[in-house]
Design a protein around this motif. Structure first.
Motif, mmCIF file in Angstrom:
data_model
loop_
_atom_site.group_PDB
_atom_site.id
_atom_site.type_symbol
_atom_site.label_atom_id
_atom_site.label_comp_id
_atom_site.label_asym_id
_atom_site.label_seq_id
_atom_site.Cartn_x
_atom_site.Cartn_y
_atom_site.Cartn_z
ATOM 1 N N SER A 28 3.941 -9.971 -2.438
ATOM 2 C CA SER A 28 4.974 -9.072 -3.082
ATOM 3 C C SER A 28 6.117 -10.012 -2.182
ATOM 4 O O SER A 28 7.604 -9.869 -3.026
ATOM 5 C CB SER A 28 4.938 -7.517 -2.747
ATOM 6 O OG SER A 28 4.709 -7.483 -1.378
ATOM 7 N N THR A 71 8.168 -1.500 -5.400
ATOM 8 C CA THR A 71 7.185 -2.367 -5.829
ATOM 9 C C THR A 71 6.313 -1.539 -6.697
ATOM 10 O O THR A 71 6.245 -0.365 -6.481
ATOM 11 C CB THR A 71 6.384 -3.061 -4.952
ATOM 12 O OG1 THR A 71 5.610 -2.277 -4.260
ATOM 13 C CG2 THR A 71 7.185 -4.038 -3.926
ATOM 14 N N GLN A 85 2.324 -2.356 -7.604
ATOM 15 C CA GLN A 85 1.768 -3.431 -7.197
ATOM 16 C C GLN A 85 0.103 -3.323 -7.690
ATOM 17 O O GLN A 85 -0.213 -2.259 -7.842
ATOM 18 C CB GLN A 85 1.543 -3.718 -5.743
ATOM 19 C CG GLN A 85 2.865 -4.176 -5.184
ATOM 20 C CD GLN A 85 2.712 -4.428 -3.647
ATOM 21 O OE1 GLN A 85 3.695 -4.074 -2.774
ATOM 22 N NE2 GLN A 85 1.737 -4.868 -2.958
ATOM 23 N N CYS A 106 6.762 0.181 -1.153
ATOM 24 C CA CYS A 106 5.598 -0.597 -2.092
ATOM 25 C C CYS A 106 4.632 0.648 -2.337
ATOM 26 O O CYS A 106 4.288 1.497 -1.856
ATOM 27 C CB CYS A 106 4.744 -1.364 -0.850
ATOM 28 S SG CYS A 106 5.960 -2.632 -0.406
ATOM 29 N N ARG A 114 1.425 1.146 -5.371
ATOM 30 C CA ARG A 114 0.005 0.766 -6.053
ATOM 31 C C ARG A 114 0.060 1.329 -7.503
ATOM 32 O O ARG A 114 0.211 2.650 -7.307
ATOM 33 C CB ARG A 114 -1.015 0.824 -5.356
ATOM 34 C CG ARG A 114 -2.388 0.315 -5.865
ATOM 35 C CD ARG A 114 -2.359 -1.235 -5.423
ATOM 36 N NE ARG A 114 -2.875 -1.615 -4.067
ATOM 37 C CZ ARG A 114 -2.526 -2.751 -3.664
ATOM 38 N NH1 ARG A 114 -2.119 -3.710 -4.242
ATOM 39 N NH2 ARG A 114 -2.910 -2.881 -2.224
ATOM 40 N N HIS A 174 2.250 -8.190 -9.910
ATOM 41 C CA HIS A 174 2.752 -7.381 -9.095
ATOM 42 C C HIS A 174 4.335 -7.088 -9.742
ATOM 43 O O HIS A 174 4.953 -8.362 -10.242
ATOM 44 C CB HIS A 174 3.302 -7.675 -7.825
ATOM 45 C CG HIS A 174 2.111 -7.708 -6.957
ATOM 46 N ND1 HIS A 174 0.812 -7.004 -7.255
ATOM 47 C CD2 HIS A 174 1.804 -7.837 -5.434
ATOM 48 C CE1 HIS A 174 0.261 -6.645 -6.208
ATOM 49 N NE2 HIS A 174 0.615 -7.430 -5.069
ATOM 50 N N GLU A 225 8.352 -5.690 -9.360
ATOM 51 C CA GLU A 225 9.378 -5.269 -8.509
ATOM 52 C C GLU A 225 10.920 -4.912 -9.050
ATOM 53 O O GLU A 225 11.502 -5.548 -9.574
ATOM 54 C CB GLU A 225 9.624 -6.200 -7.476
ATOM 55 C CG GLU A 225 8.409 -6.686 -6.769
ATOM 56 C CD GLU A 225 8.459 -7.700 -5.837
ATOM 57 O OE1 GLU A 225 7.345 -7.902 -4.827
ATOM 58 O OE2 GLU A 225 9.527 -8.444 -5.806
ATOM 59 N N ASN A 236 0.023 -11.869 -8.825
ATOM 60 C CA ASN A 236 0.065 -11.861 -7.197
ATOM 61 C C ASN A 236 -1.258 -12.540 -6.840
ATOM 62 O O ASN A 236 -1.237 -13.026 -5.492
ATOM 63 C CB ASN A 236 -0.317 -10.451 -6.895
ATOM 64 C CG ASN A 236 -1.553 -9.500 -7.645
ATOM 65 O OD1 ASN A 236 -1.363 -9.555 -8.835
ATOM 66 N ND2 ASN A 236 -2.669 -9.423 -6.914
#
Ligand code: A2P
Ligand code: 11C
Length: 355
Positions: A129, A153, A155, A240, A242, A249, A251, A323
């Motif tokens: 990231s 993020t 992710q 961050c 998930r 990923h 952002e 990623n």
């Protein structure tokens, strides 16, 4: 020169991508050694039209190795990286084990390739990231200065490894079939106490919690940014998260520049010319980066570039990248290619003694 390369963690989510990228790399290869745990011994890997066996990682695995690409978790790097260096290999480590060590360069080639010159055997590959954010923001920093970064993020599960991918897939299948969902055991973080489903969910935790209410993943983004940009003054805050995305990923990034009133067009032009960046930014055509369209591509995709309406120094961007590729395998192999080009694939004889 032709190199003997070892892939440590060859059966993992990142290791597999390293092998795919090595197949097409410009690095002159003499031989590739595929290393993993005892569990994987005898598994077959096809590489450049031939079948190879996975071997068990031991200290002796590094005899004769020129470049060792580590991606088998921090504990393995801590145990074997120096061992590999002592046996003459240059280590490119994709874990967080050595990233903040002062004598270990932390490198995104588009940003700070020059830092490689000071290596003493181990080079660290930043967190995924962090990498994509650096590739997109460094050209802006160079042109207009960066005062502050605030990033949230989104992710992908592949960042948590092959077992986490399997866990989320199983959950999703069970939920869609109206079957009982197996008790989660890995996500959000294998080493933490509680586990939650990720399928059809969003988890605001990546890695363990650490100081001041931030997770380790958030600390990585904050600390690594300062080291890569060689700027301890830059203000960075990360959240961050998930999301149930397989790979890629995303952002949402707010930046404050040192110059006021920079136009969107100026930033678009800057990033269009920047190495490793593809601008996908046309709201009139609904064009913006997406994880699904970033998969298996080496670039960092940037869109939704717009001015903050209350802060003359503020800009918002949306940054997406694979990623496993730029965030891990490709950045590591790019580092290897840079070392080759700069004639830095060597460990000085003096190293062990004088530090
Ligand atoms: P193995 O498949 O034999 O367990 P991921 O990040 O996708 O979870 O992958 C982790 C990688 O690290 C895998 O290739 C895994 O190999 C490797 N690995 C894990 N533990 C060890 C170990 N003790 N020795 C060597 N490799 C290991
Ligand atoms: C994730 N960024 O997406 C993590 C994976 O420090 O190399 C990489 C962890 C690291 O879960």
């Amino acid at each position: 020169t032709e190199y003997v390369i070892a892939v440590v963690g060859a059966t993992g989510a990142v290791g597999k991508k390293m092998i795919e990228i090595l197949e097409n790399s410009s690095l002159p290869l003499k031989k590739v050694v595929f290393l993993a745990s005892k569990r994987s011994v005898g598994k077959q890997i096809s590489f450049q039209g031939q079948i190879y066996q996975v071997e068990e990682l031991t200290p002796e695995s590094f005899n004769g190795v020129d470049i060792a690409l580590f991606s088998a978790g921090g504990a393995i790097s801590e145990r074997y990286a120096q061992e590999a260096v002592n046996r003459g290999a240059v280590v490119i480590d994709n874990t967080s084990a050595f990233r903040m060590h002062s004598d270990v360069p932390l490198v995104v080639p588009e940003v700070n390739e020059a830092a490689l010159a000071a290596h003493r055997g181990i080079i660290a590959n930043p967190n995924c990231s962090t990498i994509q954010m650096m590739v997109a923001l460094d050209p802006i920093r160079q042109a207009y200065g960066l005062e502050r970064i605030i990033v949230s993020t989104y992710q992908a599960v592949s960042g948590a490894g092959a077992e986490a991918i399997e866990e989320m897939t199983t959950q999703a299948q069970a939920m869609l079939n109206h079957e009982p969902v197996p008790t989660p055991e890995i996500l959000p973080c294998g080493s933490d106490k509680r586990h939650y489903p990720l399928a059809f969910n969003v988890l605001a935790q990546i890695d363990e919690f650490s100081e001041a209410g931030y997770t380790l993943e958030e600390w990585k983004m904050m600390n690594e940014t300062k080291k890569i940009m060689a700027d301890n003054q830059i203000k960075v805050a990360a959240t961050c998260v998930r999301v149930p995305v397989m790979t890629g990923h995303s952002e949402s990034v707010f930046i404050q520049l040192k110059h006021a009133d920079v136009s969107v067009k100026a930033i678009q032009e800057l990033l269009t010319a920047a190495p490793g960046v593809t601008v996908q930014d046309d709201p009139s055509q609904q064009i913006y980066p997406q994880p699904l369209t970033s998969v298996d591509l080496p670039d960092v995709f940037v869109g939704r570039i717009r001015k903050d309406l209350d802060d003359a120094y503020g800009i918002h961007l949306w940054i997406v990248s694979d990623n496993l590729i730029k965030g891990a395998a490709w950045n590591s192999i790019q580092i290897a290619e840079s070392l080759h080009r700069l004639d830095l694939v060597r460990v000085s004889d003096k190293l062990g003694g004088d530090n």
